[in-house]
Design a protein around this motif. Structure first.
Motif: not given
Length: 187
Positions: A9, A118, A123
């Motif tokens: 992420d 997420h 992600v």
């Protein structure tokens, strides 16, 4: 063809997982509590006939998941200025990171869209295309991109009449990852 791409992420510089194998997609998403399955692709499906065309699958999902409202929606590209504005508004509505108090189950009967999940410091971009059902559990942080020229027919499942109300996180993370248009162009 479905495509799952997973990045940290912190940004899309490192691809951790990239697969278009439906079994691998289902397994990877299943570890997150996300249901992914494929249904047959039927020709000529529109928002008007989608629920009838997929009646058996819809009945199975509503029966096992307890949904009380099911609808079908359609976005078909047009050069009409009114459609362009409507498509832009529809895209912008859920392009920012958010959650929902309800599960978000969507089946793509035609066309495509990308769900970005997420979770756990990663992600997961899931390019869903015709034949794909994705079930995003309630309170999962995500966003959705249908692209600059949305083109799809989808069946949506709801537990109540309010549908999906977005609880936006305020995070700018969605702006850091490839868009629908970039993902579909770079396959």
């Amino acid at each position: 063809m479905t495509l799952l791409t997973v990045w940290p992420d912190t940004g899309p510089g490192t691809v951790l997982v990239r697969t278009s194998d439906p079994a691998e997609v289902a397994e990877e998403l299943g570890r997150l509590g996300v249901r992914y399955e494929q249904w047959p692709v039927l020709p000529g499906v529109t928002a008007r006939n989608a629920l009838e065309a997929y009646a058996a699958q819809v009945e199975r999902v509503t029966g096992t998941e307890g949904y009380v409202l099911v609808d079908a929606m359609e976005m078909t590209p047009s050069d009409d200025p009114g459609w362009v504005a409507k498509a832009g508004e529809a895209r912008a509505k859920f392009l920012a990171e958010h959650t929902h108090d309800d599960d978000e189950d969507r089946f793509f009967a035609r066309g495509s869209g990308v769900f970005y999940l997420h979770l756990r410091g990663r992600v997961h971009a899931v390019l869903c295309e015709a034949g794909d059902l994705l079930s995003v559990p309630a309170n999962t942080t995500h966003w959705f991109d249908m692209g600059t020229r949305p083109d799809y027919v989808s069946i949506r499942f709801f537990h109540d009449d309010d549908g999906w109300v977005g609880n936006f996180t305020g995070s700018p993370i969605a702006r850091s990852f490839p868009t629908f248009d970039a993902i579909t162009a770079g396959r």
